[in-house]
Design an enzyme around this catalytic site. Structure first.
Site, PDB file in Angstrom:
ATOM      1  N   CYS A  54       0.867  -1.189   0.000  1.00  0.00           N
ATOM      2  CA  CYS A  54       0.000   0.000   0.000  1.00  0.00           C
ATOM      3  C   CYS A  54       0.898   1.232   0.000  1.00  0.00           C
ATOM      4  CB  CYS A  54      -0.975  -0.030   1.170  1.00  0.00           C
ATOM      5  SG  CYS A  54      -0.201   0.032   2.802  1.00  0.00           S
ATOM      6  N   ASN A  85       2.314   1.511   4.364  1.00  0.00           N
ATOM      7  CA  ASN A  85       2.664   0.260   5.064  1.00  0.00           C
ATOM      8  C   ASN A  85       2.372   0.345   6.566  1.00  0.00           C
ATOM      9  OD1 ASN A  85       5.605  -1.859   5.602  1.00  0.00           O
ATOM     10  ND2 ASN A  85       3.516  -2.475   5.234  1.00  0.00           N
ATOM     11  N   CYS A  95      -1.324   0.825   7.406  1.00  0.00           N
ATOM     12  CA  CYS A  95      -2.765   0.540   7.526  1.00  0.00           C
ATOM     13  C   CYS A  95      -3.158  -0.698   6.722  1.00  0.00           C
ATOM     14  CB  CYS A  95      -3.603   1.742   7.087  1.00  0.00           C
ATOM     15  SG  CYS A  95      -3.335   3.227   8.102  1.00  0.00           S
ATOM     16  N   ARG A  96      -3.343  -0.541   5.421  1.00  0.00           N
ATOM     17  CA  ARG A  96      -3.950  -1.619   4.642  1.00  0.00           C
ATOM     18  C   ARG A  96      -3.049  -2.831   4.452  1.00  0.00           C
ATOM     19  NH1 ARG A  96      -5.233   2.202  -0.244  1.00  0.00           N
ATOM     20  NH2 ARG A  96      -3.339   3.099   0.642  1.00  0.00           N
ATOM     21  N   SER A  97      -1.776  -2.608   4.065  1.00  0.00           N
ATOM     22  CA  SER A  97      -0.953  -3.795   3.774  1.00  0.00           C
ATOM     23  C   SER A  97      -0.574  -4.596   5.027  1.00  0.00           C
ATOM     24  CB  SER A  97       0.274  -3.443   2.919  1.00  0.00           C
ATOM     25  OG  SER A  97       1.167  -2.569   3.566  1.00  0.00           O
ATOM     26  N   ASP A 109      -8.232   3.779   1.200  1.00  0.00           N
ATOM     27  CA  ASP A 109      -7.291   4.154   2.255  1.00  0.00           C
ATOM     28  C   ASP A 109      -8.063   4.637   3.484  1.00  0.00           C
ATOM     29  OD1 ASP A 109      -5.255   5.107   3.799  1.00  0.00           O
ATOM     30  OD2 ASP A 109      -4.372   6.372   2.238  1.00  0.00           O
TER      31      ASP A 109
END
Ligand code: 4NP
Length: 153
Positions: free
Chosen positions: A8, A11, A13-15, A123
Site C-alpha cells: 500500500c 505500510n 494501515c492496509r498492507s 485508504d
C-alpha cells in the site's frame, strides 16, 4: 513455498492488515506461505502499524503490533511470487518500479474476490474506525481468495 508481498502507500494501515489476515488464514488452514508487506512511500519506515489498524486486527483475533514498516524495492519482484497492490495508485507505482526481469505477478488484492475485480481497498488513514472495519473486511476477503489461488483449497 509460495510468497506474497502486500503493498500500500504507507505500510501502516492496509498492507499490514492484509499481511495479518493472510498469515492468520494460512495458519488456520495449515498452508505454508511466506508473507510480508511494504509501502510505496517511505514516510513510515521502521514504524509499527497505525494504532487503529492494530485495534481492528486485534478485534478479529489477529496481532499485527510486531510488524514494522518498510519501503518496497525492485528486488521484491524476484523475492516474491505475488506482489499484490492495495489500490490503483500503488499498482501504477509498482509497475514503474518493476525491473524488466521481475518475475512476480502483480495484481490488485481485490482481483481475488469474486465481483470485486479491478477495485481498490480504500485508504482508511484519514477515516474513522468504521473505515478500518471496511478495510479489514476487504483485505480478509482478498486474503481468502489469494489463499485459494495458492493452494489453500
Ligand atoms: P496505508 O495508509 O497506505 O494503508 O498504510 C496510509 C498511511 C499513511 C499515509 C497515507 C496512507 N501517509 O500519507 O502518511
Amino acid at each position: 513455498m509460495p510468497s506474497v508481498l502486500f503493498v500500500c502507500l504507507g505500510n501502516i494501515c492496509r498492507s499490514p492488515l492484509a499481511e495479518g489476515a493472510l498469515r492468520h488464514l494460512a495458519a488456520r488452514g495449515g498452508v505454508s506461505v511466506t508473507v510480508d508487506s511494504a509501502g510505496t512511500g517511505g514516510w513510515h519506515v521502521g514504524e509499527p502499524p497505525d494504532r487503529r489498524a492494530q485495534t481492528v486486527a486485534r478485534r478479529h483475533g489477529v496481532e499485527i503490533g510486531g510488524l514494522r514498516g518498510r519501503q518496497v524495492a525492485p528486488d521484491d519482484f524476484s523475492r516474491f511470487d505475488h506482489v499484490v497492490a492495495l489500490d490503483h495508485d500503488n499498482l501504477a507505482a509498482l509497475r514503474r518500479l518493476r525491473p524488466a526481469a521481475g518475475g512476480a505477478l502483480l495484481p490488485l488484492l481485490l482481483d481475488h474476490v469474486p465481483g470485486r475485480q479491478g477495485q481498490a481497498v480504500a485508504d482508511p488513514y484519514y477515516g474513522d474506525e468504521r473505515d478500518f472495519e471496511i478495510a479489514w473486511a476487504e483485505v480478509s476477503a482478498g486474503a481468502a481468495g489469494l489463499l485459494r489461488l495458492i493452494g489453500g483449497g
